[in-house]
Design a protein around this motif. Structure first.
Motif, PDB file in Angstrom:
ATOM      1  N   ALA A 102      -5.103  11.084   3.555  1.00 42.20           N
ATOM      2  CA  ALA A 102      -5.908   9.989   3.004  1.00 42.20           C
ATOM      3  C   ALA A 102      -6.142   8.937   4.067  1.00 42.20           C
ATOM      4  O   ALA A 102      -5.293   8.690   4.913  1.00 42.20           O
ATOM      5  CB  ALA A 102      -5.194   9.391   1.801  1.00 42.20           C
ATOM      6  N   ARG A 103      -7.287   8.354   4.015  1.00 44.63           N
ATOM      7  CA  ARG A 103      -7.614   7.274   4.941  1.00 44.63           C
ATOM      8  C   ARG A 103      -8.438   6.238   4.183  1.00 44.63           C
ATOM      9  O   ARG A 103      -9.027   6.533   3.145  1.00 44.63           O
ATOM     10  CB  ARG A 103      -8.403   7.820   6.128  1.00 44.63           C
ATOM     11  CG  ARG A 103      -9.773   8.363   5.744  1.00 44.63           C
ATOM     12  CD  ARG A 103     -10.492   8.961   6.937  1.00 44.63           C
ATOM     13  NE  ARG A 103      -9.847  10.169   7.400  1.00 44.63           N
ATOM     14  CZ  ARG A 103     -10.219  10.850   8.481  1.00 44.63           C
ATOM     15  NH1 ARG A 103     -11.231  10.434   9.196  1.00 44.63           N
ATOM     16  NH2 ARG A 103      -9.613  11.955   8.825  1.00 44.63           N
ATOM     17  N   PRO A 104      -8.488   5.016   4.681  1.00 37.86           N
ATOM     18  CA  PRO A 104      -9.204   3.981   3.934  1.00 37.86           C
ATOM     19  C   PRO A 104     -10.717   4.159   4.044  1.00 37.86           C
ATOM     20  O   PRO A 104     -11.249   4.351   5.145  1.00 37.86           O
ATOM     21  CB  PRO A 104      -8.747   2.682   4.599  1.00 37.86           C
ATOM     22  CG  PRO A 104      -8.317   3.091   5.965  1.00 37.86           C
ATOM     23  CD  PRO A 104      -7.802   4.481   5.868  1.00 37.86           C
ATOM     24  N   MET A 109       0.856  -1.179   0.000  1.00 39.33           N
ATOM     25  CA  MET A 109       0.000   0.000   0.000  1.00 39.33           C
ATOM     26  C   MET A 109       0.892   1.229   0.000  1.00 39.33           C
ATOM     27  O   MET A 109       2.082   1.142   0.275  1.00 39.33           O
ATOM     28  CB  MET A 109      -0.929   0.026   1.209  1.00 39.33           C
ATOM     29  CG  MET A 109      -0.227   0.073   2.548  1.00 39.33           C
ATOM     30  SD  MET A 109      -1.387   0.160   3.915  1.00 39.33           S
ATOM     31  CE  MET A 109      -2.356  -1.285   3.668  1.00 39.33           C
ATOM     32  N   ALA A 113      -2.934   6.219   6.959  1.00 34.01           N
ATOM     33  CA  ALA A 113      -4.361   6.288   7.244  1.00 34.01           C
ATOM     34  C   ALA A 113      -4.826   5.068   8.030  1.00 34.01           C
ATOM     35  O   ALA A 113      -5.652   5.165   8.932  1.00 34.01           O
ATOM     36  CB  ALA A 113      -5.135   6.396   5.931  1.00 34.01           C
ATOM     37  N   MET A 114      -4.268   3.922   7.662  1.00 36.59           N
ATOM     38  CA  MET A 114      -4.634   2.701   8.374  1.00 36.59           C
ATOM     39  C   MET A 114      -4.209   2.781   9.836  1.00 36.59           C
ATOM     40  O   MET A 114      -4.892   2.275  10.715  1.00 36.59           O
ATOM     41  CB  MET A 114      -3.945   1.504   7.712  1.00 36.59           C
ATOM     42  CG  MET A 114      -4.476   1.162   6.341  1.00 36.59           C
ATOM     43  SD  MET A 114      -6.134   0.477   6.401  1.00 36.59           S
ATOM     44  CE  MET A 114      -6.400   0.081   4.681  1.00 36.59           C
ATOM     45  N   THR A 141     -11.977  -0.797  -1.402  1.00 34.02           N
ATOM     46  CA  THR A 141     -11.375   0.076  -0.394  1.00 34.02           C
ATOM     47  C   THR A 141     -10.447   1.051  -1.088  1.00 34.02           C
ATOM     48  O   THR A 141      -9.551   0.660  -1.837  1.00 34.02           O
ATOM     49  CB  THR A 141     -10.598  -0.748   0.650  1.00 34.02           C
ATOM     50  OG1 THR A 141     -11.511  -1.626   1.309  1.00 34.02           O
ATOM     51  CG2 THR A 141      -9.951   0.175   1.677  1.00 34.02           C
ATOM     52  N   GLU A 188      -1.711   5.488   2.420  1.00 32.27           N
ATOM     53  CA  GLU A 188      -2.653   4.450   2.846  1.00 32.27           C
ATOM     54  C   GLU A 188      -2.227   3.860   4.177  1.00 32.27           C
ATOM     55  O   GLU A 188      -3.055   3.641   5.069  1.00 32.27           O
ATOM     56  CB  GLU A 188      -2.739   3.367   1.778  1.00 32.27           C
ATOM     57  CG  GLU A 188      -3.439   3.808   0.509  1.00 32.27           C
ATOM     58  CD  GLU A 188      -3.252   2.834  -0.630  1.00 32.27           C
ATOM     59  OE1 GLU A 188      -4.010   2.927  -1.592  1.00 32.27           O
ATOM     60  OE2 GLU A 188      -2.346   1.986  -0.544  1.00 32.27           O
ATOM     61  N   ALA A 230      -8.009   4.663  -0.707  1.00 32.05           N
ATOM     62  CA  ALA A 230      -7.302   5.576   0.194  1.00 32.05           C
ATOM     63  C   ALA A 230      -7.572   6.989  -0.278  1.00 32.05           C
ATOM     64  O   ALA A 230      -6.999   7.453  -1.264  1.00 32.05           O
ATOM     65  CB  ALA A 230      -5.812   5.282   0.178  1.00 32.05           C
TER      66      ALA A 230
END
Ligand code: FES
Ligand code: FES
Length: 289
Positions: free
Chosen positions: A137-139, A119, A126-127, A150, A123, A152
């Motif tokens: 960015a986040r999932p 990823m 964000a995770m 899914t 990503e 990002a």
């Protein structure tokens, strides 16, 4: 030679030659490396058999990527911004590198082969952060046309942009981007919504249906009644029309016009659109062929 930022473009074996020209617009500073998505390197990036654009920094870390479901290319400005961010980060007194020093550099194949990203950095961040700051960015997991995807993306990304720019579903059109034309209409949990006014995050946990996932008699009815000319508004018209059939509107043509008043057609195909909707609503025979 300095190691350079990497710009990798994974593409189908059968590819429109014009696309190769288009990717040259991605960057004035880094030469894109075209790689068939059947190449083993595509599997290392998790994009085997898919179209994707990947930007990696000089340490080999993937910082940005765009994976397309249907071959749609990303916005060149986004790609260039990702590259510029890398160059800026390394244009320090320590390295003394400048943007100009990257001009025309070509990625070493060994460098690309050394990467095995799962990823992007964004990503991963964000995770790891459930309450990421705005702009990070986040999932976001969406259920679109029966599939779970899914992405990002930043919290501000609209459902329309998430579908078109990140998921590669370009059937929903961006007409006004201000909730005035209806070209972006999709269904969320069976109800029509303007995806340009809906945040992608707000659609999490709901069933999203776009024109790509629709299988409805309304589509044939639009063809039978010439309910379009250029077709730009048509995906939104059909998504609205199929919702109207389920909504409690009156039986007349005027009722249909009122129900469809949020969907604008610059070609003026309204007569055919109303006929198509009425045919489906009242279960009539197909109209003029
Ligand atoms: Fe959404 Fe026009 S693009 S209403
Ligand atoms: Fe052209 Fe509606 S068919 S805008």
């Amino acid at each position: 030679m300095h190691a350079s930022p990497a710009l990798l473009v994974f593409h189908p074996d059968q590819w429109d030659p014009a696309r190769a020209e288009q990717v040259k617009a991605y960057s004035r500073t880094v030469t894109p490396v075209l790689i068939p998505s059947s190449d083993p390197r595509a599997a290392r990036y998790g994009v085997a058999g898919r179209s994707a654009v990947v930007v990696a920094d000089i340490d080999g870390e993937v910082v940005w990527r765009h994976i397309s479901g249907n071959g749609a290319l990303p916005n060149p400005a986004e790609v260039d911004a990702a590259l510029a961010e890398i160059i800026e980060a390394h244009s320090t007194p320590r390295t003394g590198w400048s943007r100009r020093e990257f001009v025309g550099t070509v990625l070493a194949a060994a460098f690309a082969l050394a990467l095995e990203p799962a990823m992007t950095r964004a990503e991963a961040a964000a995770m790891a952060t459930s309450h990421a700051a705005p702009g990070v960015a986040r999932p976001v997991t969406l259920h679109v046309n029966g599939r779970e995807i899914t992405l990002a993306i930043e919290p501000r990304v609209t459902l329309l942009d998430a579908l078109r720019e990140y998921a590669g579903l370009t059937g929903s059109k961006k007409g006004c981007d201000h909730g005035q034309c209806g070209a972006c209409t999709v269904h969320v949990d069976g109800r029509r919504v303007l995806s340009c006014l809906t945040l992608a995050m707000a659609a999490q946990g709901k069933q999203v249906t776009t024109i790509e996932g629709l299988d409805d008699p309304m589509q044939q009815a639009f063809i039978s009644h010439d309910g379009f000319q250029c077709g730009y508004c048509t995906p939104g018209q059909i998504m609205s029309a199929t919702a109207v059939v389920r909504e409690p509107w009156g039986p007349t043509d005027d009722d249909v016009r009122e129900a469809m008043s949020g969907n604008i057609c610059r070609c003026g195909a309204y007569v055919g659109i109303v006929e198509a909707i009425q045919q489906v609503r009242h279960g009539g025979a197909a109209g003029p062929q």
